[in-house]
Structure formats: C-alpha cells, structure tokens
Design a protein around this motif. Structure first.
Motif, PDB file in Angstrom:
ATOM      1  N   LEU A  11       1.038  -1.147   0.046  1.00  0.00           N
ATOM      2  CA  LEU A  11       0.047   0.022  -0.047  1.00  0.00           C
ATOM      3  C   LEU A  11       0.897   1.264  -0.094  1.00  0.00           C
ATOM      4  N   ARG A  38      -0.260  -6.027 -15.522  1.00  0.00           N
ATOM      5  CA  ARG A  38      -1.224  -5.645 -14.216  1.00  0.00           C
ATOM      6  C   ARG A  38      -2.947  -5.682 -14.583  1.00  0.00           C
ATOM      7  N   ALA A  40      -6.594  -4.956 -12.820  1.00  0.00           N
ATOM      8  CA  ALA A  40      -7.496  -4.284 -11.740  1.00  0.00           C
ATOM      9  C   ALA A  40      -8.980  -5.257 -11.906  1.00  0.00           C
ATOM     10  N   PRO A  87      -3.924   6.451  -8.038  1.00  0.00           N
ATOM     11  CA  PRO A  87      -4.976   5.371  -7.745  1.00  0.00           C
ATOM     12  C   PRO A  87      -5.246   4.487  -8.833  1.00  0.00           C
ATOM     13  N   GLU A  88      -5.081   5.171 -10.059  1.00  0.00           N
ATOM     14  CA  GLU A  88      -5.446   4.256 -11.147  1.00  0.00           C
ATOM     15  C   GLU A  88      -4.414   3.082 -11.439  1.00  0.00           C
ATOM     16  N   ASP A  89      -3.285   3.323 -10.871  1.00  0.00           N
ATOM     17  CA  ASP A  89      -2.322   2.188 -10.911  1.00  0.00           C
ATOM     18  C   ASP A  89      -2.536   1.015 -10.091  1.00  0.00           C
ATOM     19  N   THR A  90      -3.583   1.117  -9.064  1.00  0.00           N
ATOM     20  CA  THR A  90      -3.938  -0.010  -8.459  1.00  0.00           C
ATOM     21  C   THR A  90      -4.180  -1.325  -8.980  1.00  0.00           C
ATOM     22  N   LEU A 115      -0.025  -7.514  -5.139  1.00  0.00           N
ATOM     23  CA  LEU A 115      -0.868  -6.573  -5.190  1.00  0.00           C
ATOM     24  C   LEU A 115      -0.437  -5.112  -4.806  1.00  0.00           C
ATOM     25  N   VAL A 116      -0.701  -4.325  -5.722  1.00  0.00           N
ATOM     26  CA  VAL A 116      -0.228  -2.495  -5.441  1.00  0.00           C
ATOM     27  C   VAL A 116      -1.466  -2.007  -5.162  1.00  0.00           C
ATOM     28  N   THR A 117      -1.660  -1.465  -4.129  1.00  0.00           N
ATOM     29  CA  THR A 117      -2.640  -0.335  -3.851  1.00  0.00           C
ATOM     30  C   THR A 117      -2.202   0.869  -3.607  1.00  0.00           C
ATOM     31  N   VAL A 118      -2.795   1.825  -4.376  1.00  0.00           N
ATOM     32  CA  VAL A 118      -2.554   3.339  -4.256  1.00  0.00           C
ATOM     33  C   VAL A 118      -3.537   4.169  -3.873  1.00  0.00           C
ATOM     34  N   SER A 119      -3.531   4.719  -2.475  1.00  0.00           N
ATOM     35  CA  SER A 119      -4.522   5.425  -2.215  1.00  0.00           C
ATOM     36  C   SER A 119      -4.394   6.962  -2.526  1.00  0.00           C
TER      37      SER A 119
END
Length: 120
Positions: A11, A38, A40, A87-90, A115-119
């Motif tokens: 994260l 990737r 999503a 966030p679009e990279d999540t 998993l990559v989560t960008v807030s």
C-alpha cells in the motif's frame, strides 16, 4: 520447475513510490523478454512495461515517465520502479517471462502476482 516470483507490492499513497522485483529460477537456458503486467478488478490484463535481454524497453502510455523497468541478466531478475503513483495504478502486478528451459524449450511463465494499492 521454472518459475518467476514477484515481490514488493503493498500500500502506498498517491504520489509515492514502490519497487517491484521478479526473480526467475529453475532450469533456465536463457531469458528473452521479461515484463510486468497488471490487472485491476473488472479490467483486462494489460502490459505495463517490458524489457528485452539486451535492455530495450517498452512502456504503456499510462506509465511512461513514471515507471522504469530494469533487469539483471546475471541474476535473472527484473524490477519495476514505480514513481508518482496514482490510484489508477492499483492492480495486481504480474511478472511475465519468455525463456528457454532445459526441458521444454521456449515457454512463457507467469508469476503469482503481487498487489499494489495506491490510495488518494
């Protein structure tokens, strides 16, 4: 068994950075192209970045200028440095490799994903 294993997901806040790593192991003669994909939820898997054995790179338009792919041929690893994350990279990021094995010849191998989560 030839395999590739990803690591480094997590994260991160928008604007931050993250570095993914992928290591190939097994009975490998040589590795041609390696890349990062990737996916999503609800979206198709897409190519993020790729690199040839000689170091030539290709990037998705959405990550150009922000992501950098690199590889260490001696260690059979490929990395993806992700900067200015959005966030679009999540997504779940998958390592992909086209290589020659000692048994089956030319094959395509996929990692388990990280998993990559960008807030925001």
């Amino acid at each position: 068994q030839v395999q590739v294993v990803e690591s480094g997901g997590g994260l991160v806040q928008a604007g931050g950075s993250l570095r993914l790593s992928c290591a190939a192991s097994g009975s490998i003669f040589s590795i041609n192209n390696m890349g990062w994909y990737r996916q999503a939820p609800g979206k198709q898997r897409e190519l993020v970045a790729a690199i040839t054995s000689g170091g030539r790179t290709n990037y998705a338009d959405s990550v150009k200028g922000r992501f950098t792919i690199s590889r260490d041929n001696a260690k059979n690893t490929v990395a993806l440095q992700m900067n200015s994350l959005k966030p679009e990279d999540t997504a779940v990021y998958y390592c992909n490799a086209h290589l020659y094995t000692g048994i089956t010849g030319y094959v395509e191998v996929w990692g388990q994903g990280t998993l990559v989560t960008v807030s925001s």
